[in-house]
Design a protein around this motif. Structure first.
Motif, PDB file in Angstrom:
ATOM      1  N   VAL A  63       0.866  -1.185   0.000  1.00 43.50           N
ATOM      2  CA  VAL A  63       0.000   0.000   0.000  1.00 43.50           C
ATOM      3  C   VAL A  63       0.903   1.235   0.000  1.00 43.50           C
ATOM      4  CG1 VAL A  63      -1.830   1.274   1.164  1.00 43.50           C
ATOM      5  CG2 VAL A  63      -1.799  -1.228   1.268  1.00 43.50           C
ATOM      6  N   ILE A  80      -8.166  -1.192   4.665  1.00 47.03           N
ATOM      7  CA  ILE A  80      -7.356  -2.086   3.829  1.00 47.03           C
ATOM      8  C   ILE A  80      -6.793  -3.229   4.671  1.00 47.03           C
ATOM      9  CG2 ILE A  80      -5.204  -2.253   2.492  1.00 47.03           C
ATOM     10  CD1 ILE A  80      -5.700   0.669   1.612  1.00 47.03           C
ATOM     11  N   VAL A 119      -2.157  -1.346  -3.688  1.00 40.34           N
ATOM     12  CA  VAL A 119      -3.174  -0.299  -3.594  1.00 40.34           C
ATOM     13  C   VAL A 119      -2.434   1.030  -3.535  1.00 40.34           C
ATOM     14  CG1 VAL A 119      -5.074   0.703  -2.283  1.00 40.34           C
ATOM     15  CG2 VAL A 119      -4.800  -1.780  -2.354  1.00 40.34           C
ATOM     16  N   LEU A 121      -2.694   4.944  -2.927  1.00 46.53           N
ATOM     17  CA  LEU A 121      -3.503   6.030  -2.397  1.00 46.53           C
ATOM     18  C   LEU A 121      -2.998   7.366  -2.922  1.00 46.53           C
ATOM     19  CD1 LEU A 121      -3.949   4.908   1.327  1.00 46.53           C
ATOM     20  CD2 LEU A 121      -5.256   4.260  -0.693  1.00 46.53           C
ATOM     21  N   SER A 134       0.099  -1.525 -14.240  1.00 47.59           N
ATOM     22  CA  SER A 134      -1.231  -2.112 -14.043  1.00 47.59           C
ATOM     23  C   SER A 134      -1.543  -3.192 -15.057  1.00 47.59           C
ATOM     24  CB  SER A 134      -2.306  -1.020 -14.096  1.00 47.59           C
ATOM     25  OG  SER A 134      -2.365  -0.432 -15.379  1.00 47.59           O
ATOM     26  N   VAL A 140      -4.899  -1.288  -7.717  1.00 49.32           N
ATOM     27  CA  VAL A 140      -6.128  -0.518  -7.499  1.00 49.32           C
ATOM     28  C   VAL A 140      -5.735   0.882  -7.025  1.00 49.32           C
ATOM     29  CG1 VAL A 140      -8.229  -0.289  -6.101  1.00 49.32           C
ATOM     30  CG2 VAL A 140      -7.525  -2.543  -6.943  1.00 49.32           C
ATOM     31  N   ALA A 142      -7.020   4.277  -5.013  1.00 46.38           N
ATOM     32  CA  ALA A 142      -8.033   4.725  -4.051  1.00 46.38           C
ATOM     33  C   ALA A 142      -7.762   6.175  -3.696  1.00 46.38           C
ATOM     34  CB  ALA A 142      -8.012   3.857  -2.796  1.00 46.38           C
ATOM     35  N   THR A 153     -10.772   1.910  -9.552  1.00 46.28           N
ATOM     36  CA  THR A 153     -10.608   3.126  -8.761  1.00 46.28           C
ATOM     37  C   THR A 153     -11.750   3.275  -7.763  1.00 46.28           C
ATOM     38  OG1 THR A 153      -9.556   4.205 -10.665  1.00 46.28           O
ATOM     39  CG2 THR A 153     -10.309   5.635  -8.890  1.00 46.28           C
ATOM     40  N   GLY A 294     -11.070   2.096   1.968  1.00 43.99           N
ATOM     41  CA  GLY A 294     -10.017   1.089   2.126  1.00 43.99           C
ATOM     42  C   GLY A 294     -10.528  -0.321   1.919  1.00 43.99           C
ATOM     43  N   ALA A 297     -11.324  -0.928  -1.840  1.00 43.42           N
ATOM     44  CA  ALA A 297     -10.096  -1.026  -2.628  1.00 43.42           C
ATOM     45  C   ALA A 297      -9.444  -2.389  -2.448  1.00 43.42           C
ATOM     46  CB  ALA A 297      -9.121   0.085  -2.226  1.00 43.42           C
ATOM     47  N   MET A 298      -9.407  -2.876  -1.206  1.00 40.41           N
ATOM     48  CA  MET A 298      -8.798  -4.171  -0.942  1.00 40.41           C
ATOM     49  C   MET A 298      -9.640  -5.303  -1.521  1.00 40.41           C
ATOM     50  SD  MET A 298      -6.048  -5.385   0.342  1.00 40.41           S
ATOM     51  CE  MET A 298      -5.694  -7.083  -0.087  1.00 40.41           C
ATOM     52  N   LEU A 301      -8.844  -5.478  -5.142  1.00 39.47           N
ATOM     53  CA  LEU A 301      -7.507  -6.025  -5.388  1.00 39.47           C
ATOM     54  C   LEU A 301      -7.507  -7.546  -5.218  1.00 39.47           C
ATOM     55  CD1 LEU A 301      -4.605  -5.210  -6.091  1.00 39.47           C
ATOM     56  CD2 LEU A 301      -4.103  -5.198  -3.650  1.00 39.47           C
TER      57      LEU A 301
END
Length: 331
Positions: A63, A80, A119, A121, A134, A140, A142, A153, A294, A297-298, A301
């Motif tokens: 992350v 996350i 991830v 941020l 990617s 991902v 976030a 996203t 979070g 997003a996780m 992923l």
């Protein structure tokens, strides 16, 4: 300590223990909890290098945050982390300190197979570099985003939420509204500026370039920019500030100038950090669902890591205007 010892005490096969560690989603919740309880009691440490060799998985997520000292990210990271741990992954954290080159270096860890996915941020690196990463590895975005990239996203609509914050001040009767922005090389700063401008235009209010001052996310920058706004002969009666930390800086500048919030200057922040509800006066702000960002997003992923095809790539979560004392007087 061997895997067979864990299996014996949990009354399951070694294959089940292995699945709990490598593919927990394929094991029932009861069995997973039973095995994990024994693992904790025995302090069993699986041989990660051997597992990587067999499965080509690290069970690790990277992350990347732009600034670990920013309180906003703590709740996003918690969302996350909880989701990752519940699915048998551990999280390693990279802090770029807003440096795109550091962001690129962290992304290179994926090329070295040191993580199963990432991830981000923050999204400050070159668009083509991000496209390259990617296309090869699960990734991902976030909070921030880059237009035109086919990367999952998760965010809020920063334009509409900034418009909502500014319209709140307009509805209170303010016509001279300033905006202290974040750095303009960041997409969120540009989006919130757009929302502010849209609100003024839709209510036939003039956009005064002098009323738009750029900060750098920090308390100090907002303090200084607020002092500049207060030095104008035609001073604003309200200000929308990029985030809550900066809003506190703006309020401090107002107080130090012998004025009151909101009687002389109304202030609206953004993010709904915990400090915004305890600072005096309590700060009107836009709430972002930080933990949920979070989590989502996780979740996305994990789907990518498991080879799933995502039918939807862009997720916009709901924000909320929280009205407090910094814009509306208690009396």
């Amino acid at each position: 300590m061997k895997m067979s010892d864990v299996a014996k005490l949990a009354n399951v096969s070694t294959a089940t223990v292995s699945r709990v560690l490598s593919q927990p989603e394929k094991v029932s919740k009861d069995t997973r909890e039973k095995v994990m309880k024994v693992i904790k009691e025995l302090n069993y440490q699986p041989h990660i290098v051997a597992r990587q060799f067999r499965t080509r998985e690290t069970k690790t997520i990277l992350v990347v945050v732009p600034d670990i000292t920013d309180a906003f990210f703590s709740e996003v990271l918690r969302g996350i982390e909880h989701t990752a741990v519940n699915n048998g992954y551990q999280v390693i954290l990279g802090d770029t300190e807003n440096d795109p080159e550091r962001e690129r270096e962290y992304a290179n860890l994926l090329l070295q197979k040191q993580a199963d996915g990432m991830v981000l941020l923050t999204a400050r690196i070159d668009k083509e570099d991000l496209k390259k990463f990617s296309s090869q590895f699960p990734m991902v975005l976030a909070c921030e985003y880059i237009d035109g990239l086919d990367i999952p996203t998760v965010s809020i609509d920063n334009i509409s939420s900034a418009r909502k914050a500014t319209e709140h001040l307009i509805e209170l009767g303010h016509t001279k509204i300033a905006h202290i922005t974040g750095p303009m090389n960041v997409v969120l700063s540009r989006d919130r500026l757009k929302g502010y401008q849209q609100a003024l235009l839709s209510h036939d209010l003039k956009i005064d370039p002098a009323f738009i001052q750029e900060g750098d996310f920090s308390f100090e920058s907002a303090y200084n920019q607020m002092l500049k706004l207060l030095a104008f002969e035609n001073t604003p009666t309200a200000v929308f500030v990029f985030n809550d930390e900066m809003a506190i800086g703006a309020i401090k500048a107002v107080k130090d100038s012998g004025l009151n919030v909101p009687e002389d200057i109304a202030v609206v922040g953004f993010d709904n950090l915990k400090m915004s509800s305890v600072y005096e006066p309590n700060i009107t702000t836009i709430n972002q669902p930080k933990y949920e960002i979070g989590q989502k997003a996780m979740d996305l992923l994990l789907k990518l890591i498991n080879g799933e095809t995502l039918q939807k790539k862009k997720f916009v979560l709901m924000d909320e205007l929280i009205i407090r004392e910094s814009s509306v007087s208690k009396s």
